[in-house]
Design a protein around this motif. Structure first.
Motif, mmCIF file in Angstrom:
data_model
loop_
_atom_site.group_PDB
_atom_site.id
_atom_site.type_symbol
_atom_site.label_atom_id
_atom_site.label_comp_id
_atom_site.label_asym_id
_atom_site.label_seq_id
_atom_site.Cartn_x
_atom_site.Cartn_y
_atom_site.Cartn_z
ATOM 1 N N THR A 2 37.559 32.151 41.434
ATOM 2 C CA THR A 2 37.689 30.951 40.619
ATOM 3 C C THR A 2 36.715 29.871 41.071
ATOM 4 O O THR A 2 36.036 29.239 40.247
ATOM 5 N N GLN A 29 36.649 39.326 45.950
ATOM 6 C CA GLN A 29 37.683 39.669 44.980
ATOM 7 C C GLN A 29 39.020 38.998 45.259
ATOM 8 O O GLN A 29 40.080 39.541 44.977
ATOM 9 N N ASP A 30 38.954 37.820 45.848
ATOM 10 C CA ASP A 30 40.134 36.991 46.023
ATOM 11 C C ASP A 30 40.184 36.034 44.842
ATOM 12 O O ASP A 30 39.166 35.497 44.417
ATOM 13 N N LYS A 31 41.367 35.831 44.299
ATOM 14 C CA LYS A 31 41.496 35.025 43.085
ATOM 15 C C LYS A 31 40.946 33.607 43.285
ATOM 16 O O LYS A 31 40.233 33.081 42.429
#
Length: 120
Positions: free
Chosen positions: A61, A55-57
């Motif tokens: 990505t 859940q790290d951007k």
């Protein structure tokens, strides 16, 4: 936590089925189908599990971009491999060869136009 575990299990199952398909399927065209479909789907599930867990951007990505890249390039690569194998003489084991007519028509057109590398 449950979504990630289910995605990992599904991804591993699809990867296992892809490797089993490469080993067990009969001809080249069936063997190329297994890693194209099952391994791609397995990788998508594993990358989805990674995206849900981290859940790290930046990680999400990258996982989404990798899913899109593999989802777009794997079918194209399999198509190119199958087409070149067919043109090199690897015939499918199926009883009906629906592609042979199109190749024959294309070869005759190339011969009539005088293209280089065209064989009568």
């Amino acid at each position: 936590m449950l979504i990630e575990a289910v995605a990992v299990v599904l991804g591993v199952c699809f990867m296992f089925l892809a490797s089993l398909g490469v080993l067990r399927l009969g001809d080249f065209y069936a063997r190329i189908h297994a890693p194209t479909k099952a391994a791609t789907l397995g990788l998508v599930f594993l990358l989805a599990a990674l995206a849900f867990e981290v859940q790290d951007k930046a990680a999400v990505t990258k996982a989404v971009l990798a899913m899109l890249f593999v989802g777009m390039t794997a079918p194209v690569g399999a198509h190119i491999l199958a087409r070149s194998a067919y043109r090199r003489g690897v015939r499918p084991s199926a009883r009906v060869d629906e592609y042979a007519h199109f190749v024959a028509v294309r070869k005759t057109r190339a011969v009539h136009r005088g293209e280089r590398g065209a064989q009568p």
